[in-house]
Write an enzyme that holds these catalytic residues in place. Structure first.
Site, PDB file in Angstrom:
ATOM      1  N   LYS A  83      34.063   6.710 -56.362  1.00  0.00           N
ATOM      2  CA  LYS A  83      33.946   7.620 -57.506  1.00  0.00           C
ATOM      3  C   LYS A  83      35.227   8.453 -57.253  1.00  0.00           C
ATOM      4  O   LYS A  83      36.232   8.435 -56.474  1.00  0.00           O
ATOM      5  CB  LYS A  83      33.578   7.110 -58.595  1.00  0.00           C
ATOM      6  CG  LYS A  83      32.509   5.305 -58.594  1.00  0.00           C
ATOM      7  CD  LYS A  83      31.869   4.966 -60.424  1.00  0.00           C
ATOM      8  CE  LYS A  83      31.456   3.907 -59.702  1.00  0.00           C
ATOM      9  NZ  LYS A  83      31.980   3.044 -60.077  1.00  0.00           N
ATOM     10  N   TYR A 137      21.272   3.236 -62.370  1.00  0.00           N
ATOM     11  CA  TYR A 137      21.481   2.096 -61.229  1.00  0.00           C
ATOM     12  C   TYR A 137      21.708   2.967 -60.112  1.00  0.00           C
ATOM     13  O   TYR A 137      22.664   4.128 -60.224  1.00  0.00           O
ATOM     14  CB  TYR A 137      23.229   0.823 -61.534  1.00  0.00           C
ATOM     15  CG  TYR A 137      23.596   0.464 -60.830  1.00  0.00           C
ATOM     16  CD1 TYR A 137      22.388  -0.624 -60.316  1.00  0.00           C
ATOM     17  CD2 TYR A 137      24.915   0.716 -60.400  1.00  0.00           C
ATOM     18  CE1 TYR A 137      23.626  -1.605 -59.019  1.00  0.00           C
ATOM     19  CE2 TYR A 137      25.390  -0.012 -58.969  1.00  0.00           C
ATOM     20  CZ  TYR A 137      24.471  -0.993 -58.893  1.00  0.00           C
ATOM     21  OH  TYR A 137      25.505  -1.986 -57.833  1.00  0.00           O
ATOM     22  N   ASP A 162      21.866  11.935 -58.415  1.00  0.00           N
ATOM     23  CA  ASP A 162      23.192  10.989 -57.914  1.00  0.00           C
ATOM     24  C   ASP A 162      24.516  10.635 -59.309  1.00  0.00           C
ATOM     25  O   ASP A 162      24.112  10.864 -59.982  1.00  0.00           O
ATOM     26  CB  ASP A 162      22.421   9.337 -58.490  1.00  0.00           C
ATOM     27  CG  ASP A 162      23.887   7.909 -58.374  1.00  0.00           C
ATOM     28  OD1 ASP A 162      24.259   8.727 -57.554  1.00  0.00           O
ATOM     29  OD2 ASP A 162      22.811   7.106 -57.839  1.00  0.00           O
TER      30      ASP A 162
END
Length: 403
Positions: free
Chosen positions: A239, A108, A211
């Protein structure tokens, strides 16, 4: 409904207290309401939160970022991780002059239309053959033509990767990957897989986008690229970088990121809140805290103690489950198998409904975690040995009720 948090704890609207192992999907690397971060936010707000101009706060945050991330010659701040991966792909296309990119099953990369392909679990019978996966959109409202430039491949399979790149490598602008598959729980790369991926992308002229929105600043000061010794062309973050504040970042060499400089052929990246002064102050303070001596050794020690304890409980209770990951991030899979190594293993062999039941039982014992097996357990700097002990007691009671 949660009302407040402090350290490793949260309280709901009825006043019930829980130990939080979700930590805002991994964003709260310092736990809830860390006093030094609270002080930094208060001071920044008093001086003005945001200006339509460059600020010293952005420069200071970027300098700290560059000191920690090995590949970050230049860094560009965005508002979210999704925005960071969108920008990374645009830069890769501009830099290579190619349109197509490769993404892996189960990974994702945010909710940008072209990324939303095979990022959620489906019955194994719907996945198609390994060498030609069925293309399953993750959302309605996306035109099918959006995926014309997407090459889909299995992850953690070196032979399959070589076959795909032999066929498509010459037309790929980029290959984007998580260093650890974090959208199917916590699936680690096979030994040498990331290094081989780096070699193959260099051979075919595709940029490697790593990522690290989930893993960045979590496993090591420089993220998984430092831990595994892999240098990407572009990397993305989010995050843990913002310690609970919304932010993303794209990092890489000046030759690629300077394409965003104003010119006739620039790569466009606008946004009112890019480089938000308040967020930049938080980032600087957060990265200073993470740079303190023994921060990562403590994160790993607490996480590894939780993993070892859970494994022992499952063994002693005869519960068919494995715990995957290490240090500050891991996941539990109820399965007959010894390991879950890729997206297809997850879809075929993991009992996600049993996991949901297990987590709901933990909640009754004061452990807060999402019942989604596709996410992961997070250890923050606020977690303690006492928190791990409480988790072990709750997990033992839950296993007893499941049997």
């Amino acid at each position: 409904m949660l009302e407040r948090g402090q350290g490793s704890r949260v309280w709901d609207a009825d006043g019930n207290e829980y130990i939080d192992f979700m930590m805002s999907f991994g964003a709260l690397i310092q736990g809830h309401a860390h006093p030094i971060l609270v002080e930094a936010v208060s001071h920044a707000m008093a001086e003005g939160s945001h200006f339509a101009a460059a600020t010293s706060a952005e420069v200071e945050a970027a300098e700290r970022f560059r000191r920690m991330v090995p590949s970050a010659e230049v860094v560009r701040f965005t508002n979210t991780g999704s925005e960071a991966t969108m920008l990374a792909l645009r830069l890769a296309r501009a830099h290579t002059g190619r349109r197509k990119f490769l993404k892996f099953e189960g990974h994702y990369h945010g909710w940008y239309d072209p990324f939303l392909l095979n990022a959620h679990s489906h019955p194994a019978g719907q996945l198609g053959p390994v060498d030609e996966p069925a293309r399953i959109p993750d959302s309605e409202g996306i035109p099918s033509a959006t995926f014309d430039d997407v090459v889909l491949a299995p992850w953690n399979d070196g032979a399959a990767l070589e076959r795909v790149l032999q066929h498509h490598g010459h037309e790929l602008a980029a290959v984007i990957t998580e260093p650890i598959m974090a959208n199917m729980g916590c699936i680690l790369p096979q030994d040498g897989y990331l290094q081989r991926l780096r070699e193959l992308t260099q051979e075919c002229g595709a940029l490697l986008i790593l990522d690290e929105v989930v893993t960045g600043f979590r496993y090591a000061p420089g993220g998984c690229q430092e831990y595994y010794g892999v240098k990407p062309d572009i990397s993305t973050f989010g995050k843990a970088l913002g310690a609970g504040f919304p932010v993303g970042a794209v990092a890489g060499p000046r030759s690629i990121l300077e394409r965003m400089r104003w010119s006739e052929h620039m790569v466009l990246h606008y946004g009112t809140f890019n480089g938000h002064r308040l967020t930049m102050k938080v980032i600087s303070t957060n990265l200073d805290l993470l740079s303190a001596e023994n921060t990562y050794s403590k994160l790993h020690a607490i996480g590894n103690a939780a993993i070892a304890g859970l494994r022992e409980i499952f063994r002693s209770r005869g519960t068919k489950a494995v715990v995957q990951g290490f240090g500050p991030m891991f996941q539990i899979y109820f399965t007959e198998r010894n390991t879950i190594r890729d997206y297809r293993d997850y879809c075929q062999y993991v009992d996600t409904k049993l996991y949901s039941r297990f987590v709901h039982l933990l909640l009754e014992s004061g452990i807060y975690m999402t019942p989604s097996n596709g996410l992961h357990w997070i250890i923050s700097t606020a977690h303690t040995e006492a928190d791990v002990h409480a988790l072990m007691e709750a997990a033992d009671r839950a296993c007893a009720r499941l049997s």
